[in-house]
Design a protein around this motif. Sequence first.
Motif, short mmCIF file in Angstrom:
data_model
loop_
_atom_site.label_atom_id
_atom_site.label_comp_id
_atom_site.label_asym_id
_atom_site.label_seq_id
_atom_site.Cartn_x
_atom_site.Cartn_y
_atom_site.Cartn_z
N UNK A 141 68.87 34.95 -31.22
CA UNK A 141 70.22 34.42 -31.03
C UNK A 141 70.43 33.23 -31.95
N UNK A 142 71.63 33.17 -32.53
CA UNK A 142 71.98 32.06 -33.42
C UNK A 142 72.47 30.84 -32.65
N UNK A 143 72.45 30.91 -31.32
CA UNK A 143 72.74 29.71 -30.54
C UNK A 143 74.17 29.62 -30.03
N UNK A 144 74.46 28.47 -29.42
CA UNK A 144 75.76 28.23 -28.80
C UNK A 144 76.83 28.01 -29.85
N UNK A 179 77.10 22.84 -19.91
CA UNK A 179 75.75 22.66 -20.44
C UNK A 179 74.72 22.65 -19.32
N UNK A 180 75.03 21.93 -18.25
CA UNK A 180 74.10 21.86 -17.13
C UNK A 180 73.87 23.23 -16.51
N UNK A 181 74.94 23.97 -16.29
CA UNK A 181 74.82 25.26 -15.61
C UNK A 181 74.08 26.29 -16.44
N UNK A 182 74.23 26.23 -17.77
CA UNK A 182 73.52 27.17 -18.63
C UNK A 182 72.01 27.05 -18.45
N UNK A 183 71.49 25.84 -18.55
CA UNK A 183 70.05 25.64 -18.44
C UNK A 183 69.58 25.73 -16.99
N UNK A 184 70.46 25.35 -16.06
CA UNK A 184 70.09 25.43 -14.65
C UNK A 184 69.85 26.88 -14.23
N UNK A 236 68.64 26.66 -31.65
CA UNK A 236 69.27 25.83 -30.64
C UNK A 236 68.90 26.18 -29.21
N UNK A 237 69.92 26.34 -28.36
CA UNK A 237 69.70 26.58 -26.93
C UNK A 237 68.83 27.80 -26.64
N UNK A 238 68.91 28.89 -27.41
CA UNK A 238 67.99 30.00 -27.16
C UNK A 238 66.52 29.62 -27.32
N UNK A 239 66.24 28.59 -28.13
CA UNK A 239 64.86 28.10 -28.25
C UNK A 239 64.49 27.28 -27.03
N UNK A 240 65.36 26.37 -26.64
CA UNK A 240 65.02 25.49 -25.52
C UNK A 240 65.00 26.25 -24.19
#
Length: 293
Positions: free
Chosen positions: A71-74, A96-101, A120-124
């Motif tokens: 994924x290329x991220x958000x 942002x909170x709900x995505x990672x939560x 980005x976020x797909x890595x974290x």
Amino acid sequence: MGHMVVVMVDEESRLLREKRNRVATLRMNHPRRLNGWTFPMQQALKRALVEAAQDEQVGAVVLTGTGPYYSAGVDLGGAMRPMHPATLHATIEKANYELFDAFIQFPKPIIAAVNGHAIGAPVTTATLCDRIIAAEDASFRTPFARFGLPPEGCSSILFPRLLGERTAERVLGSEGWRPTAKEALDIGLVDEVVANGALLKRAQAQAEAWLSEGYTRAYKASATKEELMAVNRTESKGVADALLSSRFLMSQSRFLASKKKRGMALAFLGLRLTRPLWALLLDGPREAGRSTA
């Protein structure tokens, strides 16, 4: 025999689901957009995780992508919508909170099967999974500093613990180092690297082995759910602050201009130039003193 259920959320978000031997595979399937996490894609992922958590026939999940990108991220530009600045800030922070939560709260073992480039976020979010298995062609990049953004997805604590302080700074900081799959294995970011064509077979086998062993959900680097939730809350506010900062607005304008997206580039430039005015509405007098941040 397993079966496949395809969920077409809308034309902007595609997610394929396959369930076999109590293992649900969620495959991001929008290669034309590099499996990017548009708002519809994020909603589809969160919904799929909720349904997998509630499905008694699912004991573990594998998350992967289609094509050369995991994924290329958000879509950062898509995070900005015309609304009152304080409402926009709260909306960004909540999203942002709900995505990672969704990953933190997921109660069953989950494997990130990284088939290609991850940004980005797909890595974290992958580090919020129990295990990361990468294909040989995979790579990992978290270019937050480039856009004036802080770490997210609990990477502010997980990366230093997993990689060491110096390497975490190389990945998260201004250098923006993008390790290959082999390099990511060497530094401790991923747990295993396999041949490109063997990725899903290996992930399925690992998930099934966990189920037979009675393995239960665990977090990397000895983190606890409560700790990750608290860090996610703090990071999410920082992300919202940064997305409305002059530095981000200017960097996003330049980035979009470099991609020949002149209309959007001008929109972000306009937001940057008018920020001293609308920043006063973010949080009253407290924000006025740093309206050009």
